[in-house]
Design a protein around this motif. Sequence first.
Motif, short mmCIF file in Angstrom:
data_model
loop_
_atom_site.label_atom_id
_atom_site.label_comp_id
_atom_site.label_asym_id
_atom_site.label_seq_id
_atom_site.Cartn_x
_atom_site.Cartn_y
_atom_site.Cartn_z
N TYR A 59 0.82 -1.21 0.00
CA TYR A 59 0.00 0.00 0.00
C TYR A 59 0.85 1.26 0.00
O TYR A 59 0.32 2.37 -0.12
CB TYR A 59 -0.93 0.02 1.22
N GLU A 66 -7.14 1.49 -1.89
CA GLU A 66 -7.73 1.83 -0.60
C GLU A 66 -7.71 0.59 0.29
O GLU A 66 -8.42 -0.38 0.03
CB GLU A 66 -9.16 2.34 -0.79
N LYS A 67 -6.89 0.64 1.33
CA LYS A 67 -6.72 -0.53 2.19
C LYS A 67 -8.03 -1.01 2.81
O LYS A 67 -8.29 -2.23 2.83
CB LYS A 67 -5.69 -0.23 3.29
N LEU A 71 -9.35 -4.87 2.31
CA LEU A 71 -9.60 -5.75 3.45
C LEU A 71 -11.06 -6.19 3.50
O LEU A 71 -11.37 -7.32 3.90
CB LEU A 71 -9.20 -5.05 4.75
#
Length: 205
Positions: A59, A66-67, A71
């Motif tokens: 990242y 966009e983490k 996730l």
Amino acid sequence: MAEGFKEQLEQSSFRDLSFEERFGMLVERQWTWKENKRLSRFLKEAKLKLQACIEDIDYRTPRGLEKPLILSLASCNWIRNHQNLLISGPTGVGKTFLACSFAQKACREGFRTFYIRTSQFFYQITLARADGSYGSLMKRLSKTDLLVLDDLGLAPLTDTERRDLLEVIEDRTASTSTLITSQLRSIIGTIISGTQPSPMLSWTG
């Protein structure tokens, strides 16, 4: 399990444990062994191009990832809900790595997965029509929880290819999931219009 029992007999550290504790450890060991064996089988069947996983996604490089979104998708709830995942971006941005990461996570979550480049996918369909195995191929694809089609749109689709792709996606709608990567987001939108609502992941690199 027999190996674990032999280990308990040979190691003095287990002697102070109760029967219930030792038995629980044997059951847990057997369960872990079965899960690892299943994962190995699923990964072999998936034929992933890259050995990639969600935990290895970078990242720090400014690619617009966009983490929280990654996730969220890594939970595989979109597969449980039989949705499609569409990834678009320019060459070299990491679409294949990301697709293989999601596919590897799907295997870990117990979903049967299959990866194939789109050009090879169309070739396999043409071959199946020619040798009479088209029905068997469609049946196998319909039983795949996650089908990954990589690099859609590198070359203009023929009418036959467009028809075959739509047929496969529509056949899988509301029962399984398809992950598509492409440089051209417009192609994806045209192809999947009217299918199950899908999460969209797109970035410019």
